[in-house]
Design a protein around this motif. Sequence first.
Motif, PDB file in Angstrom:
ATOM      1  N   ASP A  14      51.620  39.461  11.588  1.00 35.38           N
ATOM      2  CA  ASP A  14      53.007  39.038  11.406  1.00 35.38           C
ATOM      3  C   ASP A  14      53.184  37.883  10.424  1.00 35.38           C
ATOM      4  OD1 ASP A  14      53.718  40.923  13.278  1.00 35.38           O
ATOM      5  OD2 ASP A  14      53.692  39.505  14.948  1.00 35.38           O
ATOM      6  N   ASP A  15      52.244  36.945  10.421  1.00 42.30           N
ATOM      7  CA  ASP A  15      52.397  35.736   9.617  1.00 42.30           C
ATOM      8  C   ASP A  15      51.159  35.524   8.741  1.00 42.30           C
ATOM      9  OD1 ASP A  15      53.275  33.340   8.609  1.00 42.30           O
ATOM     10  OD2 ASP A  15      52.942  32.201  10.446  1.00 42.30           O
ATOM     11  N   PRO A  16      51.012  36.339   7.688  1.00 42.99           N
ATOM     12  CA  PRO A  16      49.790  36.255   6.891  1.00 42.99           C
ATOM     13  C   PRO A  16      49.565  34.899   6.222  1.00 42.99           C
ATOM     14  CG  PRO A  16      51.364  37.788   5.898  1.00 42.99           C
ATOM     15  CD  PRO A  16      51.920  37.356   7.212  1.00 42.99           C
ATOM     16  N   GLU A  17      50.642  34.190   5.905  1.00 45.00           N
ATOM     17  CA  GLU A  17      50.470  32.891   5.241  1.00 45.00           C
ATOM     18  C   GLU A  17      49.698  31.900   6.104  1.00 45.00           C
ATOM     19  OE1 GLU A  17      53.651  34.327   5.423  1.00 45.00           O
ATOM     20  OE2 GLU A  17      53.397  35.212   3.445  1.00 45.00           O
ATOM     21  N   SER A  18      49.921  31.932   7.396  1.00 43.57           N
ATOM     22  CA  SER A  18      49.250  30.962   8.267  1.00 43.57           C
ATOM     23  C   SER A  18      48.048  31.544   9.011  1.00 43.57           C
ATOM     24  CB  SER A  18      50.237  30.398   9.297  1.00 43.57           C
ATOM     25  OG  SER A  18      50.623  31.398  10.215  1.00 43.57           O
ATOM     26  N   GLN A  19      47.912  32.883   9.031  1.00 49.08           N
ATOM     27  CA  GLN A  19      46.842  33.485   9.825  1.00 49.08           C
ATOM     28  C   GLN A  19      45.667  33.988   8.994  1.00 49.08           C
ATOM     29  OE1 GLN A  19      49.279  36.420  11.799  1.00 49.08           O
ATOM     30  NE2 GLN A  19      49.562  35.105  13.586  1.00 49.08           N
ATOM     31  N   THR A  20      45.824  34.109   7.693  1.00 49.60           N
ATOM     32  CA  THR A  20      44.741  34.614   6.861  1.00 49.60           C
ATOM     33  C   THR A  20      43.635  33.582   6.747  1.00 49.60           C
ATOM     34  OG1 THR A  20      46.276  35.968   5.587  1.00 49.60           O
ATOM     35  CG2 THR A  20      44.148  35.505   4.568  1.00 49.60           C
TER      36      THR A  20
END
Length: 126
Positions: A55-61
């Motif tokens: 859902d939140d690739p900016e913070s989870q990648t």
Amino acid sequence: MSDTTAPNTPDLRFPDEDDAAQATRDIADVAAVEVITTTAVHLMSAAAVKCGLADDPESQTDLDEARKLITALAGLVTASAPDISDMHARSLRDGLRSLQLAFREASAIPDPIGQGPGEKYTGPVN
């Protein structure tokens, strides 16, 4: 009021021997293929999140973490494939390959073919 436990406070008691015995009996009833596939699914899910497929690739990648998870998954799939049915092994290999390709796409500087996560176990993925 005799209850001294605050609301929403977790029960911090130690499991008694009956709980441990029940857990041992429960795990004894689980087939190896189920343990292997469940573990593989957990590794796949975690790797997908770390590759930015959530859902939140900016913070989870986190590709460093994804590399570790994919390599562990590749080792598990490769080592267990001869002992589990082809139906299970094929599905796990497909999921692994998809993650390896997603990792390659997410990388700013892709690894050379054959040197990506898990490729020492699976061979080159392209």
